[in-house]
Each structure stands twice: as C-alpha cells, then as structure tokens.
Write an enzyme that holds these catalytic residues in place. Structure first.
Site, PDB file in Angstrom:
ATOM      1  N   ARG A 134     -16.467  -2.469  -3.136  1.00  0.00           N
ATOM      2  CA  ARG A 134     -15.229  -1.654  -3.258  1.00  0.00           C
ATOM      3  C   ARG A 134     -14.144  -2.142  -4.132  1.00  0.00           C
ATOM      4  O   ARG A 134     -13.391  -1.578  -4.610  1.00  0.00           O
ATOM      5  CB  ARG A 134     -14.648  -1.247  -1.750  1.00  0.00           C
ATOM      6  CG  ARG A 134     -13.697  -0.143  -1.717  1.00  0.00           C
ATOM      7  CD  ARG A 134     -13.489   0.508  -0.306  1.00  0.00           C
ATOM      8  NE  ARG A 134     -12.823  -0.381   0.698  1.00  0.00           N
ATOM      9  CZ  ARG A 134     -13.003  -0.980   1.716  1.00  0.00           C
ATOM     10  NH1 ARG A 134     -14.604  -0.868   1.962  1.00  0.00           N
ATOM     11  NH2 ARG A 134     -12.697  -1.684   2.488  1.00  0.00           N
ATOM     12  N   GLY A 166      -9.049 -17.332  -8.003  1.00  0.00           N
ATOM     13  CA  GLY A 166      -9.652 -16.027  -7.418  1.00  0.00           C
ATOM     14  C   GLY A 166     -10.252 -16.350  -5.936  1.00  0.00           C
ATOM     15  O   GLY A 166     -10.865 -17.428  -5.978  1.00  0.00           O
ATOM     16  N   TRP A 183     -12.480  -0.102  -6.881  1.00  0.00           N
ATOM     17  CA  TRP A 183     -10.808   0.066  -7.135  1.00  0.00           C
ATOM     18  C   TRP A 183     -10.682  -0.114  -8.608  1.00  0.00           C
ATOM     19  O   TRP A 183      -9.566   0.508  -9.269  1.00  0.00           O
ATOM     20  CB  TRP A 183     -10.156  -0.858  -6.343  1.00  0.00           C
ATOM     21  CG  TRP A 183     -10.268  -0.546  -4.706  1.00  0.00           C
ATOM     22  CD1 TRP A 183     -10.285  -1.548  -3.904  1.00  0.00           C
ATOM     23  CD2 TRP A 183      -9.827   0.693  -4.105  1.00  0.00           C
ATOM     24  NE1 TRP A 183     -10.179  -1.112  -2.588  1.00  0.00           N
ATOM     25  CE2 TRP A 183      -9.856   0.228  -2.599  1.00  0.00           C
ATOM     26  CE3 TRP A 183      -9.896   1.957  -4.378  1.00  0.00           C
ATOM     27  CZ2 TRP A 183      -9.640   1.466  -1.838  1.00  0.00           C
ATOM     28  CZ3 TRP A 183      -9.678   2.739  -3.432  1.00  0.00           C
ATOM     29  CH2 TRP A 183      -9.464   2.505  -2.041  1.00  0.00           C
ATOM     30  N   ASP A 219       0.662  -1.211  -0.122  1.00  0.00           N
ATOM     31  CA  ASP A 219      -0.015   0.033   0.027  1.00  0.00           C
ATOM     32  C   ASP A 219       0.570   1.294  -0.108  1.00  0.00           C
ATOM     33  O   ASP A 219       0.197   2.227   0.477  1.00  0.00           O
ATOM     34  CB  ASP A 219      -0.992   0.010   1.213  1.00  0.00           C
ATOM     35  CG  ASP A 219      -2.211  -0.801   0.797  1.00  0.00           C
ATOM     36  OD1 ASP A 219      -2.668  -0.961  -0.313  1.00  0.00           O
ATOM     37  OD2 ASP A 219      -2.676  -1.597   1.840  1.00  0.00           O
ATOM     38  N   ASP A 247      -7.222  -3.879  -5.229  1.00  0.00           N
ATOM     39  CA  ASP A 247      -6.813  -2.710  -4.943  1.00  0.00           C
ATOM     40  C   ASP A 247      -5.473  -1.818  -5.376  1.00  0.00           C
ATOM     41  O   ASP A 247      -5.351  -0.743  -5.371  1.00  0.00           O
ATOM     42  CB  ASP A 247      -6.691  -2.551  -3.392  1.00  0.00           C
ATOM     43  CG  ASP A 247      -7.692  -3.574  -2.684  1.00  0.00           C
ATOM     44  OD1 ASP A 247      -7.913  -4.318  -3.362  1.00  0.00           O
ATOM     45  OD2 ASP A 247      -8.148  -3.465  -1.567  1.00  0.00           O
ATOM     46  N   THR A 267     -11.710 -14.325  -2.128  1.00  0.00           N
ATOM     47  CA  THR A 267     -11.736 -12.600  -1.526  1.00  0.00           C
ATOM     48  C   THR A 267     -11.358 -12.572  -0.149  1.00  0.00           C
ATOM     49  O   THR A 267     -10.888 -13.810   0.498  1.00  0.00           O
ATOM     50  CB  THR A 267     -13.592 -12.648  -1.452  1.00  0.00           C
ATOM     51  OG1 THR A 267     -13.555 -11.090  -1.288  1.00  0.00           O
ATOM     52  CG2 THR A 267     -13.877 -13.281  -0.196  1.00  0.00           C
TER      53      THR A 267
HETATM   54  N1  GLY Z   1      -7.381  -1.675   0.292  1.00  0.00           N
HETATM   55  C1  GLY Z   1      -7.921  -2.392   1.589  1.00  0.00           C
HETATM   56  C2  GLY Z   1      -9.428  -1.850   1.467  1.00  0.00           C
HETATM   57  O1  GLY Z   1      -9.884  -1.253   0.454  1.00  0.00           O
HETATM   58  O2  GLY Z   1     -10.117  -2.107   2.493  1.00  0.00           O
END
Ligand code: GLY
Length: 371
Positions: free
Chosen positions: A224, A210, A228, A92, A152, A212
């Site tokens: 979310r 894949g 992203w 990140d 993300d 999650t």
């Molecule tokens: N990048 C981590 C989240 O979206 O929670």
C-alpha cells in the site's frame, strides 16, 4: 475495455452503500470490517473522509437526494471534530477533510465546508518541521521517536495546494512543495521500491534512516505504501509541474506492476509474491487511480491504462463484495495492518473508496476527483 463491466461494478457498490446507509446513520464505518461487516464509530479516525467521499461519488453519479443528505449531514461532524480537536494531532487532514469538506465546497459552494477544510489545512501546516523540511506524520511534535515523514502523506498535500488557491496565502503551497521535495529525496530506494517511513535527526534535521510501520520489515516494500507513491506523485504533479516527476512516477509504477500476482490483487507486502499471506486489494485499487490520473494528465501511454483496466476488471470479478444483508463493505480482501493484527483480509474503508473512485473515473471520464 468493456465499460459495461465497470458500470455494473460501480452501480453494485452504490447499491451496497444505499442499502447500508442505516448501518452508519449518525456515525461512520470503522477503518476495517470484522467478518466483512463494518462496525459503526464516531468521526474519530483517519478514514472518515473515505465514507463521505463515497457518498459524494454516489450522489454525483445518481443525483439521488439520499446520498446528498447523508453526506451533508456528516459535514457538521467534521467541523465539530476540528473545533474540539478530536484525534487530529496527525497528518491525515487531506484524507479526512479533502474527500468530505473540500468535496462539499467544490460540489455545492458551501462556505462553512470551505472554512472547516481551511482549519484542517492550518492544522496540517502546523506539523511542518523546519529542521528536516517535512510534515511530521504522527505523535508528539519534535520528539525523537516521532520525527519522521511517511509516504502516505503525499495524498495529504492536495488540501494545502487547494488552501493556497482559495485563500491566496502562499504558505500552504510552500509547505507542501517543501515536504514533497524532502519525500522524493528520501523515500525511493535505487530500484524505486519505497520506504514506508523515514526518520530525521531531531537536532540537525538530516535524513537518518528508513523504517516501516505497517510493512513486513524496514527493507521490504509495503504494497500500500508503494501504491501511495504511485497515486501521490501524480496528485502532486497535478499542482506542481516539476518535469522530473513523470519519469520517477513511471519507475515507481513499474515496480508496483512487476510485483502483482496473477490475479492482480497485491499481497500486503511485496516480500510475498505467492502463497497464503493475505492480500491488500486496496493497494491495487489505489494504484489504478494513480495510473488513470497519470493518463488524464498525459504522463503515460495507453499500455499503463490497459494494465489499470485489467487490474480493475480482476478486482470487479474476484474481489468485489456480494450484495447481502451481512456484508456492508464494497471491496473484499484488503489488509489494514497485518503484523499489527488489525483488519486482516477484510473490507477496508480506503479499499472501498479507491475502488469506487477508480470505477467512477472509467465510467465517467469527464468526472474529476475531489483531491
Ligand atoms: N495511511 C494509513 C494506511 O494506509 O494504513
């Protein structure tokens, strides 16, 4: 589009930020609030940059010294963090260092902020795995249980493009381009919904399956994550003019828009389309930024922008936090990790940031974000 609504909404978010500066003096808001109030933490989570990014936007909008001073004060803590490797063994770096130190460098020319951001870019680059051609998101490198990328990460790539631009060293961009290519190969399903994460075989580097982390199930679509995808594709298109991105972006965005409920705040996972499950308003705010960026780059027509304005107006109307002493967040009803039991129906720092970025984009169309 009634710009006044958005101006008022931005200024309200800015007042909340200013009125609660003391809450976070010497520290940062936690990733999610508790009863809509963020506790103060140190610079040790992936969300720190969102707060500094909000401060920078408020400074750019108002030119108030109080925001400049607060943001600059935080920049030192980012250097300390990377030097002492405080919770930086993950991908990140763009979220953390792009919105804080790259922003500081772009706005003030501060050389030490630039150096700090380059250290973060080095750290991100070091997570690139040759076998599989991707940046490993989390955990110990080269271990079976951690050998995966996540959607993300598309938003962590701009710091690598920026690093090549300022140093002339092509290795950062090369790593980002390879990761982007691999992500696009595995993360979109045939209907352009998305996996949150994708595993690779540690021995061969072949794509495996894949899965999650924060969504409802491996085959559902974490809202979310989809957002992203919407914003991440466009931020990469800013730097990599690959003609195949816009069409893919439209399909990913269409999927997102088709799964919004009437009031435009996404449920936390698109497995849910109505009922009492919590919302993730942050997903809607992130997608709005993606659409506005696409329009800025000439990639979509006006109908997408009108949809983005409509979502943003619903957020400003129904999801914006009140101004009072108790609530110190800006956007209500986001969800960090529903099944992880973390930050459910709370303010989330990324929700606050992307809501403010979306508003800033509308209120000041000439403004360019820090990515
Ligand atoms: N990048 C981590 C989240 O979206 O929670």
């Amino acid at each position: 589009m009634n710009k006044d609504i958005f101006t008022r909404a931005f200024e309200k978010g800015m007042r909340i930020t200013e009125n609660h500066l003391e809450d976070f003096k010497g520290g940062f808001p936690s990733p999610a609030s508790v009863n809509n109030r963020y506790p103060k933490i140190e610079n040790n989570d992936w969300t720190a940059g969102f707060y500094t990014g909000i401060l920078w936007m408020c400074y750019e909008y108002s030119k108030k010294k109080v925001f400049y001073d607060a943001a600059m004060e935080q920049i030192k803590s980012y250097r300390y963090r990377i030097d002492h490797r405080i919770v930086v063994d993950h991908h990140d770096m763009g979220f953390i260092y792009g919105l804080s130190c790259v922003a500081a460098y772009k706005l003030t020319g501060d050389e030490s902020a630039k150096e700090t951001a380059l250290l973060a870019a080095d750290n991100l680059k070091s997570r690139f795995r040759e076998k599989g051609q991707f940046i490993q998101a989390w955990g110990e490198l080269d271990t079976t249980e951690n050998y995966r990328l996540i959607i993300d990460c598309l938003l962590n790539l701009p710091i690598l493009y920026w690093a090549t631009d300022v140093t002339g060293d092509p290795s950062y961009r090369s790593c980002a381009e390879k990761h982007l290519k691999t992500t696009r190969k595995v993360i979109f399903r045939p209907d352009y919904s998305t996996y949150h994460t994708y595993y690779f075989n540690l021995e061969t580097g072949q794509p495996a399956y894949g899965a999650t982390k924060q969504g409802y199930s491996n085959e559902s679509t974490w809202s979310r994550g989809q957002a992203w995808g919407v914003y991440g594709l466009m931020l990469n298109y800013l730097y990599v003019k690959d003609d195949t991105i816009p069409e893919e972006w439209r399909k990913v965005t269409d999927y997102f828009l088709a799964h919004l409920p009437e009031d435009k705040a996404a449920y936390w996972d698109f497995h849910f389309m109505d009922g009492k499950e919590p919302r993730d308003s942050s997903a809607s705010a992130i997608a709005v930024c993606g659409i506005l960026e696409a329009y800025h780059q000439g990639v979509c027509d006006k109908k997408y922008v009108e949809e983005a304005w409509d979502i943003l107006e619903h957020l400003a109307d129904l999801y914006a936090a009140p101004e009072n002493d108790e609530v110190n967040g800006i956007l209500l009803h986001s969800t960090y990790g529903r099944l992880l039991g973390d930050g459910i129906d709370e303010c989330c720092l990324f929700g606050d940031y992307f809501y403010m970025e979306a508003l800033m984009r509308v209120v000041k169309p000439e403004w360019r974000p820090y990515w």
